[in-house]
Write a protein that holds these residues in place. Structure first.
Motif, PDB file in Angstrom:
ATOM      1  N   ALA A 243       0.838  -1.207   0.000  1.00  0.00           N
ATOM      2  CA  ALA A 243       0.000   0.000   0.000  1.00  0.00           C
ATOM      3  C   ALA A 243       0.871   1.255   0.000  1.00  0.00           C
ATOM      4  CB  ALA A 243      -0.941  -0.004   1.193  1.00  0.00           C
ATOM      5  N   GLN A 244       1.929   1.249   0.791  1.00  0.00           N
ATOM      6  CA  GLN A 244       2.835   2.397   0.859  1.00  0.00           C
ATOM      7  C   GLN A 244       3.501   2.638  -0.496  1.00  0.00           C
ATOM      8  OE1 GLN A 244       5.866   1.925   3.851  1.00  0.00           O
ATOM      9  NE2 GLN A 244       7.141   3.571   3.017  1.00  0.00           N
ATOM     10  N   ASP A 245       3.973   1.565  -1.127  1.00  0.00           N
ATOM     11  CA  ASP A 245       4.599   1.689  -2.446  1.00  0.00           C
ATOM     12  C   ASP A 245       3.610   2.225  -3.473  1.00  0.00           C
ATOM     13  OD1 ASP A 245       7.043   0.795  -1.545  1.00  0.00           O
ATOM     14  OD2 ASP A 245       6.855  -1.226  -2.370  1.00  0.00           O
ATOM     15  N   ALA A 246       2.376   1.719  -3.424  1.00  0.00           N
ATOM     16  CA  ALA A 246       1.363   2.152  -4.384  1.00  0.00           C
ATOM     17  C   ALA A 246       1.042   3.631  -4.225  1.00  0.00           C
ATOM     18  CB  ALA A 246       0.093   1.312  -4.220  1.00  0.00           C
ATOM     19  N   ASP A 247       0.955   4.098  -2.998  1.00  0.00           N
ATOM     20  CA  ASP A 247       0.693   5.522  -2.760  1.00  0.00           C
ATOM     21  C   ASP A 247       1.838   6.382  -3.291  1.00  0.00           C
ATOM     22  OD1 ASP A 247      -1.711   4.935  -1.545  1.00  0.00           O
ATOM     23  OD2 ASP A 247      -0.946   5.128   0.498  1.00  0.00           O
ATOM     24  N   HIS A 248       3.057   5.920  -3.086  1.00  0.00           N
ATOM     25  CA  HIS A 248       4.233   6.657  -3.570  1.00  0.00           C
ATOM     26  C   HIS A 248       4.239   6.727  -5.092  1.00  0.00           C
ATOM     27  CE1 HIS A 248       8.267   8.239  -3.776  1.00  0.00           C
ATOM     28  NE2 HIS A 248       8.710   7.155  -4.402  1.00  0.00           N
ATOM     29  N   VAL A 249       3.965   5.603  -5.730  1.00  0.00           N
ATOM     30  CA  VAL A 249       3.932   5.564  -7.196  1.00  0.00           C
ATOM     31  C   VAL A 249       2.828   6.464  -7.733  1.00  0.00           C
ATOM     32  CG1 VAL A 249       3.345   4.080  -9.158  1.00  0.00           C
ATOM     33  CG2 VAL A 249       5.039   3.332  -7.488  1.00  0.00           C
ATOM     34  N   GLU A 250       1.683   6.477  -7.075  1.00  0.00           N
ATOM     35  CA  GLU A 250       0.572   7.303  -7.526  1.00  0.00           C
ATOM     36  C   GLU A 250       0.935   8.789  -7.489  1.00  0.00           C
ATOM     37  OE1 GLU A 250      -3.226   7.181  -9.260  1.00  0.00           O
ATOM     38  OE2 GLU A 250      -1.808   5.594  -8.738  1.00  0.00           O
ATOM     39  N   ALA A 251       1.643   9.202  -6.446  1.00  0.00           N
ATOM     40  CA  ALA A 251       2.079  10.599  -6.361  1.00  0.00           C
ATOM     41  C   ALA A 251       3.071  10.941  -7.473  1.00  0.00           C
ATOM     42  CB  ALA A 251       2.707  10.862  -4.995  1.00  0.00           C
ATOM     43  N   LEU A 252       3.998  10.015  -7.734  1.00  0.00           N
ATOM     44  CA  LEU A 252       4.962  10.230  -8.815  1.00  0.00           C
ATOM     45  C   LEU A 252       4.251  10.302 -10.163  1.00  0.00           C
ATOM     46  CD1 LEU A 252       7.746   7.686  -7.718  1.00  0.00           C
ATOM     47  CD2 LEU A 252       7.822  10.179  -7.474  1.00  0.00           C
ATOM     48  N   TRP A 253       3.263   9.439 -10.365  1.00  0.00           N
ATOM     49  CA  TRP A 253       2.513   9.389 -11.622  1.00  0.00           C
ATOM     50  C   TRP A 253       1.835  10.738 -11.906  1.00  0.00           C
ATOM     51  CZ3 TRP A 253       1.111   6.867 -16.012  1.00  0.00           C
ATOM     52  CH2 TRP A 253      -0.132   7.166 -16.575  1.00  0.00           C
ATOM     53  N   HIS A 254       1.120  11.251 -10.923  1.00  0.00           N
ATOM     54  CA  HIS A 254       0.393  12.508 -11.131  1.00  0.00           C
ATOM     55  C   HIS A 254       1.347  13.662 -11.431  1.00  0.00           C
ATOM     56  CE1 HIS A 254      -3.646  11.098 -10.423  1.00  0.00           C
ATOM     57  NE2 HIS A 254      -3.265  10.490  -9.303  1.00  0.00           N
ATOM     58  N   ARG A 255       2.484  13.677 -10.760  1.00  0.00           N
ATOM     59  CA  ARG A 255       3.460  14.735 -11.031  1.00  0.00           C
ATOM     60  C   ARG A 255       4.064  14.561 -12.423  1.00  0.00           C
ATOM     61  NH1 ARG A 255       4.580  19.605 -11.456  1.00  0.00           N
ATOM     62  NH2 ARG A 255       6.665  20.324 -10.848  1.00  0.00           N
ATOM     63  N   ALA A 256       4.358  13.335 -12.795  1.00  0.00           N
ATOM     64  CA  ALA A 256       4.924  13.072 -14.111  1.00  0.00           C
ATOM     65  C   ALA A 256       3.951  13.472 -15.216  1.00  0.00           C
ATOM     66  CB  ALA A 256       5.304  11.605 -14.251  1.00  0.00           C
ATOM     67  N   CYS A 257       2.654  13.199 -15.021  1.00  0.00           N
ATOM     68  CA  CYS A 257       1.655  13.575 -16.024  1.00  0.00           C
ATOM     69  C   CYS A 257       1.599  15.088 -16.197  1.00  0.00           C
ATOM     70  CB  CYS A 257       0.282  13.031 -15.637  1.00  0.00           C
ATOM     71  SG  CYS A 257       0.127  11.231 -15.800  1.00  0.00           S
ATOM     72  N   GLU A 258       1.763  15.812 -15.102  1.00  0.00           N
ATOM     73  CA  GLU A 258       1.804  17.279 -15.192  1.00  0.00           C
ATOM     74  C   GLU A 258       3.039  17.738 -15.969  1.00  0.00           C
ATOM     75  OE1 GLU A 258      -0.275  18.203 -10.812  1.00  0.00           O
ATOM     76  OE2 GLU A 258       1.875  18.490 -11.119  1.00  0.00           O
ATOM     77  N   LEU A 259       4.154  17.124 -15.677  1.00  0.00           N
ATOM     78  CA  LEU A 259       5.421  17.542 -16.278  1.00  0.00           C
ATOM     79  C   LEU A 259       5.504  17.201 -17.758  1.00  0.00           C
ATOM     80  CD1 LEU A 259       7.703  16.412 -13.330  1.00  0.00           C
ATOM     81  CD2 LEU A 259       7.287  18.782 -14.024  1.00  0.00           C
ATOM     82  N   PHE A 260       4.811  16.134 -18.161  1.00  0.00           N
ATOM     83  CA  PHE A 260       4.835  15.718 -19.567  1.00  0.00           C
ATOM     84  C   PHE A 260       3.526  16.072 -20.270  1.00  0.00           C
ATOM     85  CE2 PHE A 260       8.252  13.072 -17.829  1.00  0.00           C
ATOM     86  CZ  PHE A 260       9.242  13.287 -18.778  1.00  0.00           C
ATOM     87  N   ASP A 261       2.893  17.134 -19.827  1.00  0.00           N
ATOM     88  CA  ASP A 261       1.686  17.619 -20.486  1.00  0.00           C
ATOM     89  C   ASP A 261       2.003  17.948 -21.950  1.00  0.00           C
ATOM     90  OD1 ASP A 261      -1.003  18.563 -20.628  1.00  0.00           O
ATOM     91  OD2 ASP A 261      -0.224  20.606 -20.565  1.00  0.00           O
ATOM     92  N   GLY A 262       1.150  17.490 -22.852  1.00  0.00           N
ATOM     93  CA  GLY A 262       1.402  17.712 -24.274  1.00  0.00           C
ATOM     94  C   GLY A 262       1.927  16.475 -24.984  1.00  0.00           C
ATOM     95  N   TRP A 263       2.450  15.511 -24.227  1.00  0.00           N
ATOM     96  CA  TRP A 263       2.845  14.231 -24.810  1.00  0.00           C
ATOM     97  C   TRP A 263       1.601  13.345 -24.905  1.00  0.00           C
ATOM     98  CZ3 TRP A 263       8.198  12.317 -25.272  1.00  0.00           C
ATOM     99  CH2 TRP A 263       9.164  13.302 -24.989  1.00  0.00           C
ATOM    100  N   GLU A 264       1.616  12.392 -25.831  1.00  0.00           N
ATOM    101  CA  GLU A 264       0.494  11.474 -26.014  1.00  0.00           C
ATOM    102  C   GLU A 264       0.753  10.170 -25.258  1.00  0.00           C
ATOM    103  OE1 GLU A 264      -2.368  12.006 -27.717  1.00  0.00           O
ATOM    104  OE2 GLU A 264      -1.712  14.070 -28.127  1.00  0.00           O
ATOM    105  N   PHE A 265      -0.290   9.665 -24.593  1.00  0.00           N
ATOM    106  CA  PHE A 265      -0.192   8.384 -23.906  1.00  0.00           C
ATOM    107  C   PHE A 265      -0.283   7.233 -24.909  1.00  0.00           C
ATOM    108  CE2 PHE A 265      -1.563  10.939 -20.278  1.00  0.00           C
ATOM    109  CZ  PHE A 265      -0.789  10.405 -19.259  1.00  0.00           C
ATOM    110  N   ASN A 266       0.449   6.179 -24.643  1.00  0.00           N
ATOM    111  CA  ASN A 266       0.264   4.908 -25.345  1.00  0.00           C
ATOM    112  C   ASN A 266      -0.430   3.966 -24.376  1.00  0.00           C
ATOM    113  OD1 ASN A 266       1.588   5.564 -27.812  1.00  0.00           O
ATOM    114  ND2 ASN A 266       3.574   5.279 -26.816  1.00  0.00           N
ATOM    115  N   GLY A 267      -1.640   3.535 -24.740  1.00  0.00           N
ATOM    116  CA  GLY A 267      -2.404   2.680 -23.850  1.00  0.00           C
ATOM    117  C   GLY A 267      -3.284   3.487 -22.913  1.00  0.00           C
ATOM    118  N   SER A 268      -4.101   2.785 -22.164  1.00  0.00           N
ATOM    119  CA  SER A 268      -5.045   3.419 -21.254  1.00  0.00           C
ATOM    120  C   SER A 268      -4.329   4.219 -20.167  1.00  0.00           C
ATOM    121  CB  SER A 268      -5.924   2.347 -20.601  1.00  0.00           C
ATOM    122  OG  SER A 268      -6.714   2.894 -19.576  1.00  0.00           O
TER     123      SER A 268
END
Length: 358
Positions: A243-268
């Motif tokens: 659970a701790q690892d998942a929470d950490h990854v989720e925080a990194l994910w949201h920040r990464a999505c902000e930082l790479f705004d304008g890039w296209e996702f591959n997959g869902s």
């Protein structure tokens, strides 16, 4: 250097390293015994192997046994080849090459389609003689999480076995039911060179390699107490802090999505493990990008295909053109990645892409 290639391999957990050290003793030590020997040192080594087996089994469904192998590739071969030779093996189009190549080599192979979001749905038919269905839980290239429960049910309805490559899922999310499941220690902070095949009670396999009859008579060869002890400790640590690892990854994910705004996702964006960010910029020269950002470790595709010159079969399967696939990068992060590393890496990658006029 900043390491963002967690799908290729993960840093060794300190707990795993500590668990391994006793079983790497040299002359004068007592931890180098063969776990298949009947004397005291052998019995001590065997006890370490069995403790690790219990630790690894704790993250699998109840009602099965853990067979230690040299890694996921060997576990996959044991599952596909050891489960029979008659009938068709149905595999998704985005399976790891270890599954696809083994299924094709083992006989009749039927490929299941996936949608643009990377999902393999159960509305497609299986050949009447399907004996085994192979569908991974989390894709190693684009991170999509598959409907494994539904596919297990469909396999049963067709009197087929269901095999799941859970290499990217084990230790991160709950591993769902199957008849056979393959995992690899170095994908969840354990050592390289050791993996396991979990086999549900009642599933009959035959040995693929002959020899001394170790590992329930299904995988001959001396088991390494050091490697399996490291794998067991890594599994126990993953279970304790999932659970701790998942929470950490989720925080990194949201920040990464902000930082790479304008890039296209591959997959869902949603039905995926959020420690995998596979994105693209049309026209991007990825080889130049990797050369310009040498202190950030990331991938242009799956590690097993890097340098092969082949376009990713996963990206092609979800509808990407060759040009789009070749302009894609994969960033993988996890337990030991810091927010500062994500931000610094994104700054460097975006700056290098801007130098290409993108």
């Amino acid at each position: 250097m900043i390491y963002l290639d967690y799908q290729a391999t993960t840093p060794l957990a300190p707990e795993a390293r500590d668990a391994m050290m006793r079983w790497l003793d040299g002359p004068g030590g007592t931890g180098f015994g063969n776990p298949h020997s009947p004397h005291r040192m052998g019995r001590q080594a065997k006890a370490a192997v069995e403790m690790a087996r219990d630790q690894v089994a704790a993250l699998f469904p109840a009602g099965g046994k853990v067979i230690f192998t040299s890694g996921a590739t060997e576990a996959i071969n044991l599952a596909i080849r050891g489960s029979g030779t008659q009938g068709t093996v149905s595999v998704s189009a985005i399976e790891h090459a270890a599954v696809l190549d083994t299924a094709r080599d083992a006989g009749a192979c039927h490929v299941l389609n996936v949608a643009r979001d990377g999902q393999c749905n159960t509305r497609q038919d299986l050949p009447a003689d399907t004996r085994l269905v192979c569908l991974m839980q989390v894709n190693n290239e684009i991170g999509t999480i598959q409907p494994t429960v539904e596919w297990h049910r469909k396999a049963k309805e067709n009197n087929a076995l269901y095999f799941c490559d859970a290499v990217q899922a084990y230790g991160k999310i709950e591993v769902t039911g199957a008849d056979m499941i393959a995992v690899s220690a170095h994908k969840f902070h354990g050592p390289k060179g050791v993996g396991a095949l979990w086999v549900r009670d009642g599933v009959d396999l035959h040995e693929v390699q002959t020899g001394g009859g170790q590992e329930f008579g299904l995988r001959s060869g001396t088991v390494s107490p050091a490697l399996v002890a490291g794998m067991g400790a890594a599994a126990a640590e993953a279970r304790d802090r999932m659970a701790q690892d998942a929470d950490h990854v989720e925080a990194l994910w949201h920040r990464a999505c902000e930082l790479f705004d304008g890039w296209e996702f591959n997959g869902s964006e949603d039905a995926r493990w959020h420690g995998n960010l596979n994105i693209r910029r049309d026209g991007l020269d990825v080889n130049r990008l990797m050369s310009d950002v040498r202190d950030v470790m990331f991938s242009a595709g799956s590690a097993c295909a890097s340098g092969s010159g082949r376009t990713s079969h996963v990206l092609e399967a979800i509808g990407c053109s060759k040009a789009q696939a070749k302009s894609s990068i994969r960033l993988g992060f996890g337990r030991y990645t810091t927010m500062e590393e994500i931000e610094e890496a994104a700054g460097k990658i975006n700056a290098a892409a801007k130098e290409q006029g993108l």
